[in-house]
Design a protein around this motif. Sequence first.
Motif, PDB file in Angstrom:
ATOM      1  N   VAL A  43       0.835  -1.207   0.000  1.00 16.71           N
ATOM      2  CA  VAL A  43       0.000   0.000   0.000  1.00 16.71           C
ATOM      3  C   VAL A  43       0.865   1.251   0.000  1.00 16.71           C
ATOM      4  N   LEU A  44       1.959   1.221   0.765  1.00 14.78           N
ATOM      5  CA  LEU A  44       2.845   2.385   0.838  1.00 14.78           C
ATOM      6  C   LEU A  44       3.421   2.721  -0.529  1.00 14.78           C
ATOM      7  N   GLU A  45       3.825   1.707  -1.281  1.00 16.02           N
ATOM      8  CA  GLU A  45       4.367   1.945  -2.615  1.00 16.02           C
ATOM      9  C   GLU A  45       3.328   2.608  -3.516  1.00 16.02           C
ATOM     10  N   LEU A  46       2.076   2.142  -3.432  1.00 16.19           N
ATOM     11  CA  LEU A  46       1.018   2.748  -4.232  1.00 16.19           C
ATOM     12  C   LEU A  46       0.800   4.202  -3.844  1.00 16.19           C
ATOM     13  N   MET A  47       0.647   4.448  -2.548  1.00 16.04           N
ATOM     14  CA  MET A  47       0.336   5.797  -2.095  1.00 16.04           C
ATOM     15  C   MET A  47       1.466   6.770  -2.397  1.00 16.04           C
ATOM     16  N   LYS A  48       2.704   6.340  -2.280  1.00 14.65           N
ATOM     17  CA  LYS A  48       3.830   7.212  -2.588  1.00 14.65           C
ATOM     18  C   LYS A  48       3.832   7.615  -4.057  1.00 14.65           C
ATOM     19  N   ASN A  49       3.252   6.774  -4.895  1.00 10.51           N
ATOM     20  CA  ASN A  49       3.182   7.058  -6.318  1.00 10.51           C
ATOM     21  C   ASN A  49       1.865   7.718  -6.721  1.00 10.51           C
ATOM     22  N   GLY A  50       1.110   8.190  -5.732  1.00 13.46           N
ATOM     23  CA  GLY A  50      -0.128   8.911  -6.004  1.00 13.46           C
ATOM     24  C   GLY A  50      -1.270   8.038  -6.462  1.00 13.46           C
ATOM     25  N   ILE A  51      -1.197   6.741  -6.162  1.00 10.01           N
ATOM     26  CA  ILE A  51      -2.242   5.797  -6.557  1.00 10.01           C
ATOM     27  C   ILE A  51      -3.109   5.475  -5.345  1.00 10.01           C
ATOM     28  N   ILE A  52      -4.412   5.574  -5.510  1.00  8.52           N
ATOM     29  CA  ILE A  52      -5.348   5.295  -4.412  1.00  8.52           C
ATOM     30  C   ILE A  52      -5.669   3.803  -4.396  1.00  8.52           C
ATOM     31  N   PRO A  53      -5.397   3.109  -3.282  1.00  8.54           N
ATOM     32  CA  PRO A  53      -5.672   1.676  -3.222  1.00  8.54           C
ATOM     33  C   PRO A  53      -7.123   1.378  -2.871  1.00  8.54           C
ATOM     34  N   ILE A  54      -7.648   0.326  -3.485  1.00  8.72           N
ATOM     35  CA  ILE A  54      -8.909  -0.265  -3.046  1.00  8.72           C
ATOM     36  C   ILE A  54      -8.583  -1.701  -2.665  1.00  8.72           C
ATOM     37  N   GLY A  55      -8.521  -1.967  -1.367  1.00  9.81           N
ATOM     38  CA  GLY A  55      -8.124  -3.267  -0.869  1.00  9.81           C
ATOM     39  C   GLY A  55      -9.299  -4.221  -0.759  1.00  9.81           C
ATOM     40  N   LEU A  56      -9.070  -5.463  -1.144  1.00  9.75           N
ATOM     41  CA  LEU A  56     -10.071  -6.515  -1.005  1.00  9.75           C
ATOM     42  C   LEU A  56      -9.618  -7.466   0.082  1.00  9.75           C
ATOM     43  N   GLY A  57     -10.291  -7.372   1.283  1.00  6.56           N
ATOM     44  CA  GLY A  57      -9.947  -8.297   2.350  1.00  6.56           C
ATOM     45  C   GLY A  57     -10.527  -9.659   2.069  1.00  6.56           C
ATOM     46  N   GLY A  58     -10.136 -10.640   2.848  1.00 11.78           N
ATOM     47  CA  GLY A  58      -9.504 -10.555   4.153  1.00 11.78           C
ATOM     48  C   GLY A  58     -10.475 -10.116   5.242  1.00 11.78           C
ATOM     49  N   ASP A  59     -10.039 -10.473   6.485  1.00  9.57           N
ATOM     50  CA  ASP A  59     -10.809 -10.028   7.646  1.00  9.57           C
ATOM     51  C   ASP A  59     -10.416  -8.595   7.975  1.00  9.57           C
TER      52      ASP A  59
END
Length: 322
Positions: A103-119
């Motif tokens: 997630v950190l790599e995405l955010m540092k590159n200005g990309i907004i993550p949409i995570g699919l959990g998981g609990d």
Amino acid sequence: MKYPLSPDVKPEFCTTGTYMRLPSSRENAKVAILGMPFDTAASFRVGARFAPQAIRQASMTLFPYHPIHNVYPFEDTKAIDIGDVSVIPHNIHRSYEQIESAVLELMKNGIIPIGLGGDHSVTLATLRAAAKVHGPVALIQFDSHTDTWDTYYDEKYWHGSPFIRAYEEGLLQPDKVFQIGIRGTLNHPGDIVASHELGYQVITTQVLKQRGIKDVIKEVREKIGDTPCFLTFDIDFVDPSFAPGTGTLEVGGFTSFETLELVRLLIDFNFIGFDLVEVLPPYDPTQITSLLAATLVHEFASLIALQEKRGETSISGSSAER
């Protein structure tokens, strides 16, 4: 897409394995789907590790255009699907490190993550990454549980504790945390009091129904303002008659229609990330939970597309004024 279909258009059941057949990379991506298939921190039912692929499969029946917001969410944001984080099933802390790093790599590159959990334990790792990039963030949590319980069998890290741990680690701005849809039986009155003591705003299902969703979202928008905001959605916010495939069921929730109406009101926020958690495909034999989850991801991406359009309009307007 035009009808009749040309021979090069794939049927819905022919999938690349990504959400809506998104590519794994492209230039100027603003959104990235990523799976977080960790469920070893669940306290009752397990199986959410299989959710990312189930949600992706359900997404094959969705179409690219959002008729309410008038956007093509995945094209307007040049969205990608980077696959699943390589979690370690029996080790929550090493899994946290893997998720946080991705997630950190995405955010540092200005990309907004949409995570699919998981609990729901996975959200803590994402908030750690968000705080490193944005500082303490605001939080909108749709859930039937506060997840601010301290320990479970003397274990501090489980799916019922991410938001007390996030408070302790200074990842959130407590006065800008909204826990919406809380309902169900409790161990004792202190379960909700614990969130209040952290400074969080708790809006129960009953209060949300009484006040109306527009009034509640107006309050949330006014208090959060332009603060970088993370949205976490536990599928058990929805009534189990509409989302039976989850781990800790609570009756008396919202319909899928009401849920979509609520999420569609979340415009004019500064969203820096999303996740959707606690979908359990083994308990979802007709895939209605996975389909709702996939649709919510579509909604999240639409909010980002609107956010991008708003930014472009603001820049254009500023240039015109100059």
